[in-house]
Design a protein around this motif. Sequence first.
Motif, PDB file in Angstrom:
ATOM      1  N   TYR A  80       0.782  -1.388  -0.019  1.00 40.20           N
ATOM      2  CA  TYR A  80      -0.155  -0.088  -0.071  1.00 40.20           C
ATOM      3  C   TYR A  80       0.714   1.145   0.220  1.00 40.20           C
ATOM      4  O   TYR A  80       0.404   2.403   0.257  1.00 40.20           O
ATOM      5  N   ASP A  81       2.144   1.165  -0.243  1.00 40.76           N
ATOM      6  CA  ASP A  81       3.263   2.504  -0.307  1.00 40.76           C
ATOM      7  C   ASP A  81       2.237   3.527  -1.228  1.00 40.76           C
ATOM      8  O   ASP A  81       2.246   4.718  -0.807  1.00 40.76           O
ATOM      9  N   HIS A  82       1.896   3.179  -2.354  1.00 42.50           N
ATOM     10  CA  HIS A  82       1.372   4.186  -3.342  1.00 42.50           C
ATOM     11  C   HIS A  82      -0.046   4.751  -2.859  1.00 42.50           C
ATOM     12  O   HIS A  82      -0.232   5.971  -2.982  1.00 42.50           O
ATOM     13  N   LEU A  83      -0.867   4.000  -2.233  1.00 45.00           N
ATOM     14  CA  LEU A  83      -2.043   4.255  -1.733  1.00 45.00           C
ATOM     15  C   LEU A  83      -1.782   5.420  -0.324  1.00 45.00           C
ATOM     16  O   LEU A  83      -2.498   6.475  -0.309  1.00 45.00           O
ATOM     17  N   LEU A  84      -0.974   5.024   0.511  1.00 43.61           N
ATOM     18  CA  LEU A  84      -0.227   5.890   1.600  1.00 43.61           C
ATOM     19  C   LEU A  84       0.119   7.251   1.052  1.00 43.61           C
ATOM     20  O   LEU A  84      -0.210   8.244   1.520  1.00 43.61           O
ATOM     21  N   ALA A  85       0.903   7.368  -0.063  1.00 44.88           N
ATOM     22  CA  ALA A  85       1.149   8.592  -0.720  1.00 44.88           C
ATOM     23  C   ALA A  85       0.155   9.258  -1.197  1.00 44.88           C
ATOM     24  O   ALA A  85       0.128  10.491  -1.195  1.00 44.88           O
ATOM     25  N   PHE A  86      -0.724   8.459  -1.867  1.00 47.32           N
ATOM     26  CA  PHE A  86      -1.891   9.439  -2.357  1.00 47.32           C
ATOM     27  C   PHE A  86      -2.766   9.905  -1.162  1.00 47.32           C
ATOM     28  O   PHE A  86      -3.144  10.929  -1.236  1.00 47.32           O
ATOM     29  N   ASN A  87      -2.858   9.126  -0.151  1.00 44.98           N
ATOM     30  CA  ASN A  87      -3.666   9.718   1.062  1.00 44.98           C
ATOM     31  C   ASN A  87      -2.862  11.143   1.766  1.00 44.98           C
ATOM     32  O   ASN A  87      -3.394  11.976   1.931  1.00 44.98           O
TER      33      ASN A  87
ATOM     34  N   MET B 265      -3.869  13.874  -0.555  1.00 41.83           N
ATOM     35  CA  MET B 265      -5.050  14.445  -0.412  1.00 41.83           C
ATOM     36  C   MET B 265      -5.093  15.272   1.081  1.00 41.83           C
ATOM     37  O   MET B 265      -5.897  16.357   0.840  1.00 41.83           O
ATOM     38  N   ILE B 266      -4.284  14.869   1.846  1.00 34.26           N
ATOM     39  CA  ILE B 266      -4.175  15.884   3.040  1.00 34.26           C
ATOM     40  C   ILE B 266      -3.497  16.905   2.872  1.00 34.26           C
ATOM     41  O   ILE B 266      -4.036  18.121   3.118  1.00 34.26           O
ATOM     42  N   GLU B 267      -2.487  16.794   2.263  1.00 35.60           N
ATOM     43  CA  GLU B 267      -1.465  18.310   1.885  1.00 35.60           C
ATOM     44  C   GLU B 267      -2.165  19.147   0.983  1.00 35.60           C
ATOM     45  O   GLU B 267      -2.341  20.118   0.958  1.00 35.60           O
ATOM     46  N   VAL B 268      -3.188  18.706  -0.111  1.00 39.51           N
ATOM     47  CA  VAL B 268      -3.765  19.461  -0.885  1.00 39.51           C
ATOM     48  C   VAL B 268      -5.068  20.190  -0.066  1.00 39.51           C
ATOM     49  O   VAL B 268      -5.298  21.246  -0.545  1.00 39.51           O
ATOM     50  N   GLY B 269      -5.731  19.445   0.854  1.00 41.61           N
ATOM     51  CA  GLY B 269      -6.737  19.956   1.485  1.00 41.61           C
ATOM     52  C   GLY B 269      -8.018  19.385   1.158  1.00 41.61           C
ATOM     53  O   GLY B 269      -8.965  19.634   1.679  1.00 41.61           O
ATOM     54  N   PHE B 270      -8.040  18.162   0.677  1.00 42.99           N
ATOM     55  CA  PHE B 270      -9.271  17.519   0.317  1.00 42.99           C
ATOM     56  C   PHE B 270      -9.543  16.565   1.585  1.00 42.99           C
ATOM     57  O   PHE B 270     -10.895  16.120   1.759  1.00 42.99           O
TER      58      PHE B 270
ATOM     59  N   ALA C 210      -1.722   3.040   9.598  1.00 44.88           N
ATOM     60  CA  ALA C 210      -1.002   2.142   8.775  1.00 44.88           C
ATOM     61  C   ALA C 210       0.099   1.727   9.417  1.00 44.88           C
ATOM     62  O   ALA C 210       0.851   2.513   9.780  1.00 44.88           O
ATOM     63  N   GLU C 211       0.626   0.450   9.127  1.00 44.78           N
ATOM     64  CA  GLU C 211       1.763  -0.290   9.755  1.00 44.78           C
ATOM     65  C   GLU C 211       2.096  -1.244   8.876  1.00 44.78           C
ATOM     66  O   GLU C 211       1.119  -2.338   8.449  1.00 44.78           O
TER      67      GLU C 211
END
Length: 193
Positions: free
Chosen positions: A139-146, A149-154, A165-166
């Motif tokens: 899930y590395d890419h999913l966590l990066a996308f999450n 989304m946080i950084e952009v403000g969504f 996540a762990e």
Amino acid sequence: MKRLAVYCGSASPADGRYVALARDVGRALAERGIGVVYGGGRLGLMGAVASGALEAGGEVIGVIPEALAGPEVANADCTELRVVRSMHERKQAFTDLSDGFLTIPGGVGTMDELWEAVSWSQLGYHAKPIGLLNAFGFYDHLLAFNRHMIEVGFVREAHAHILIAEPDLELLLERMERHVPHRPIFAMKAQDL
């Protein structure tokens, strides 16, 4: 946590690590006295989670839609097998029967279940921990996308830590046990949104 809804794939990837992981997760939950609520199938990672838990003496509740409940798919070995009319009823049952959600590797259906649990948590339909086992970096890419989304403000800052996540199951379960509910959207005022 007495029961966890476990979200995972119904496929068996060529890489045998994934099926072995699923069986280990089921066994580990049973050994901790945590019941498994899952999709009710006997195939793929789903079946492996159920087998691992059952072999270790754990409780396994399967929830499967009528359309998938044929004898070649449904797992009659479950402690309890519930047949529901739709996928929506299935996901509601996962929420009603569990004290939290644990996602291990899977595909589109797994993502649907995971993101609905996160969305419902943001809104305030439940206040249960949502764990993501990032085994093998799946899930590395999913966590990066999450994070994106946080950084952009969504994703609001109040909800930035809903997804726990762990890469290690024991650490993930410990963090889920310590879960502190966030402030849901239903409790926010318009200016907070």
